[in-house]
Design an enzyme around this catalytic site. Structure first.
Site, mmCIF file in Angstrom:
data_model
loop_
_atom_site.group_PDB
_atom_site.id
_atom_site.type_symbol
_atom_site.label_atom_id
_atom_site.label_comp_id
_atom_site.label_asym_id
_atom_site.label_seq_id
_atom_site.Cartn_x
_atom_site.Cartn_y
_atom_site.Cartn_z
ATOM 1 N N GLN A 176 0.924 -1.467 0.012
ATOM 2 C CA GLN A 176 0.049 0.074 0.065
ATOM 3 C C GLN A 176 0.815 1.353 -0.057
ATOM 4 O OE1 GLN A 176 -2.902 -1.940 3.263
ATOM 5 N NE2 GLN A 176 -3.451 0.181 2.587
ATOM 6 N N HIS A 177 0.117 2.197 -0.274
ATOM 7 C CA HIS A 177 0.623 3.834 -0.204
ATOM 8 C C HIS A 177 1.689 4.191 -1.052
ATOM 9 C CE1 HIS A 177 -1.426 3.399 3.834
ATOM 10 N NE2 HIS A 177 -0.448 2.319 4.032
ATOM 11 N N ASP A 219 -2.425 -4.906 -0.357
ATOM 12 C CA ASP A 219 -2.077 -6.203 0.152
ATOM 13 C C ASP A 219 -2.735 -6.632 1.328
ATOM 14 O OD1 ASP A 219 -0.582 -4.851 1.814
ATOM 15 O OD2 ASP A 219 1.437 -5.530 1.114
HETATM 16 O O1 LIG Z 1 1.594 0.113 4.769
HETATM 17 C C1 LIG Z 1 1.190 -0.811 4.972
HETATM 18 C C2 LIG Z 1 -0.175 -1.083 5.579
HETATM 19 O O2 LIG Z 1 -0.825 0.358 5.789
HETATM 20 C C3 LIG Z 1 1.972 -2.432 4.854
HETATM 21 O O3 LIG Z 1 1.469 -3.433 5.329
HETATM 22 C C4 LIG Z 1 2.232 -2.383 3.572
HETATM 23 O O4 LIG Z 1 0.945 -2.517 2.297
HETATM 24 C C5 LIG Z 1 3.350 -3.277 2.876
HETATM 25 O O5 LIG Z 1 2.993 -4.700 3.184
HETATM 26 P P1 LIG Z 1 3.988 -5.743 3.192
HETATM 27 O O6 LIG Z 1 4.889 -5.893 2.066
HETATM 28 O O7 LIG Z 1 4.664 -5.731 4.488
HETATM 29 O O8 LIG Z 1 3.077 -7.149 3.178
#
Ligand SMILES: O=C(CO)[C@@H](O)[C@H](O)COP(=O)(O)O
Ligand SMILES: Nc1ncnc2c1ncn2[C@@H]1O[C@H](COP(=O)(O)OP(=O)(O)O)[C@@H](O)[C@H]1O
Length: 456
Positions: free
Chosen positions: A65-66, A218
């Protein structure tokens, strides 16, 4: 497909039964700033490893995300993407919160922005790289950009996203179901083109003959892959540590602990995220010169609480609590506790203490935790599974190893294809661990938590 921080995973599942047909994966480069080209190269190589898409009817991409992906008028990437775990926009986040107030952010977009949120990265860009900001015609997220590549990367008007990932930008409202261009303009100094937000079964376009679904963030992908329902809380141990649950009502926490995201099924996904999960265990294993199995054996060889050794694991700074400049620290060393085994246990307990605080914050927002599910790369570790219930204070269920984010994307693709959310048989081989709660470990951690130095 799951394009996450450290790697990309592709699973091909039978749309009717959910049976796993083939899979593939590829690594992503290290770092918190990445040229999106690497994600595309990785995705293509993971697809090839999975035997290609010739017999595939529909696909969806879930992703980290983000991350801020800026595109110019011609659709070219303006600068490497700043990822969710890049903390350089911490001051921008603090400015945005003091300018508008935490209550306003929580009411407007369900979350108070910290450095992870796209909106803070755009403020950073406008301040520190005005030329790059000036060239930015459109802003999208990692999964949006990959979806766009798969559908031919036409003009910027064909960019799409979904509710779950839009809700992590800081300029889309989960409760209102609409962008807040005023907040984007406030942060960035002007508007930019944004991807159209698809419903969970919306179609992004086609990749050859293959239908491309809306995709997801994700964590929302994992919730869909697990078939999580209200009452389920998921703890995911990847690069990030996340605790989240599916809810029928949007969250809005002005304390900034809980992010009030949307999910990938039409509901909501209140979530707490830490920057320090699997990499803390990787770093500890590296330091001790052991693999993950040996780390587990060491950790389980000492008692709960590691005889008072407490690791505050802020190795990447921290997001929850909002301590972007913090470093990790080790407390309570004695002649007895200064051993490899104590450190192994303290690392796992410290990682879980931050997530247990997150679970408390979710409960304070009204979420119920009838069942806690443990997933993500580090959930494979037997010591992690055994220690989880003592720190989280409840039984913890580990479903069989699977790429749940990619599974969720596959389930969404089947939903888009058939118009019906498939009810795939739950995988067999679930284990549930129970342990006496260890409030003493958490209270010692609470004592140590704020006694850390900042980065130099
Ligand atoms: O920033 C967040 C949720 O807000 C993280 O959960 C990212 O989405 C990355 O996820 P992973 O690569 O650790 O699964
Ligand atoms: N048995 C294990 N014990 C602890 N950590 C593990 C184990 N197996 C994998 N990991 C770690 O899990 C992480 C990858 O998990 P994953 O959920 O795929 O992350 P992401 O989605 O952020 O890319 C890596 O840091 C990896 O070293």
């Amino acid at each position: 497909m799951d394009s996450s921080t450290q790697s990309v995973k592709v699973v091909i599942r039978d749309a009717a039964t959910g049976a796993l047909v083939r899979s593939g994966r590829a690594s992503h480069p290290d770092g918190t700033e990445v040229d999106p080209r690497h994600w595309w190269d990785g995705l293509r190589s993971a697809i090839a490893q999975a035997g290609g898409l010739d017999d595939v009817e529909a696909i969806s991409v879930a992703g980290q995300q983000h991350g801020m992906v800026c595109l110019d008028d011609a659709g070219a990437v303006v600068r490497p993407a700043l990822l969710w775990n890049d903390t350089r926009s911490a001051a921008a986040a603090a400015d945005l919160v003091s300018e508008l107030g935490a209550d306003t952010w929580a009411e407007s977009v369900g979350s108070v922005p910290v450095a992870s949120f796209t909106v803070t990265k755009l403020r950073w860009l406008a301040t520190h790289e005005p030329e790059a900001a000036a060239r930015t015609a459109a802003v999208c997220l990692p999964h949006d950009w990959l979806t766009w590549q798969l559908t031919g990367a036409g003009d910027l008007a064909t960019l799409v996203t979904d509710r779950s990932d839009a809700s992590g930008t800081g300029y889309w409202s989960p409760s209102g179901g609409a962008y807040r261009p005023d907040l984007l303009e406030h942060a960035f100094g002007r508007l930019a083109h944004l991807p159209r937000v698809l419903d969970p079964t919306g179609t992004a376009g086609k990749h050859g003959n293959v239908i491309v679904g809306a995709g997801a963030g994700d964590n929302a992908g994992a919730a869909l892959g697990l078939g999580a329902r209200p009452g389920d809380v998921v703890v995911s141990l990847g690069t990030s540590g996340t605790v989240f649950g599916v809810s029928t009502v949007p969250a809005a926490d002005p304390s900034a602990a809980v992010a009030g995201f949307a999910d990938a099924s039409g509901h909501f996904l209140p979530l707490v995220c830490t920057l320090n999960a699997a990499q803390v265990l990787d770093a500890t294993a590296r330091l001790l010169g052991v693999g993950h199995d040996e780390l587990a054996t060491l950790a389980l060889s000492v008692p709960s609480g590691a005889d008072g050794l407490t690791l505050v694991p802020y190795l990447n700074g921290e997001r929850t609590p909002d301590r972007p400049h913090a470093t990790g620290s080790l407390h309570g060393l004695t002649l007895d506790s200064m051993t490899a085994a104590h450190l192994a246990r303290a690392a796992i307990e410290g990682m879980f203490c931050g997530l247990a605080d997150g679970l408390d914050a979710l409960r304070a927002q009204g979420l119920t935790a009838e069942r806690v599910l443990l997933i993500g790369g580090a959930a494979a570790n037997p010591a992690v599974q055994r220690i989880a219930p003592s720190i989280l204070g409840c039984p913890v269920t580990t479903p069989p190893a699977s790429e749940y984010v990619a599974d969720g994307a596959a389930r969404q693709a089947a939903w888009t294809l058939t118009g019906t959310l498939p009810t795939w048989q739950p995988p067999t081989g679930t284990t549930t661990h129970e342990a006496d709660p260890a409030p003493d470990v958490r209270s010692r951690y609470a004592e140590a938590r704020d006694k850390t130095l900042n980065r130099r």
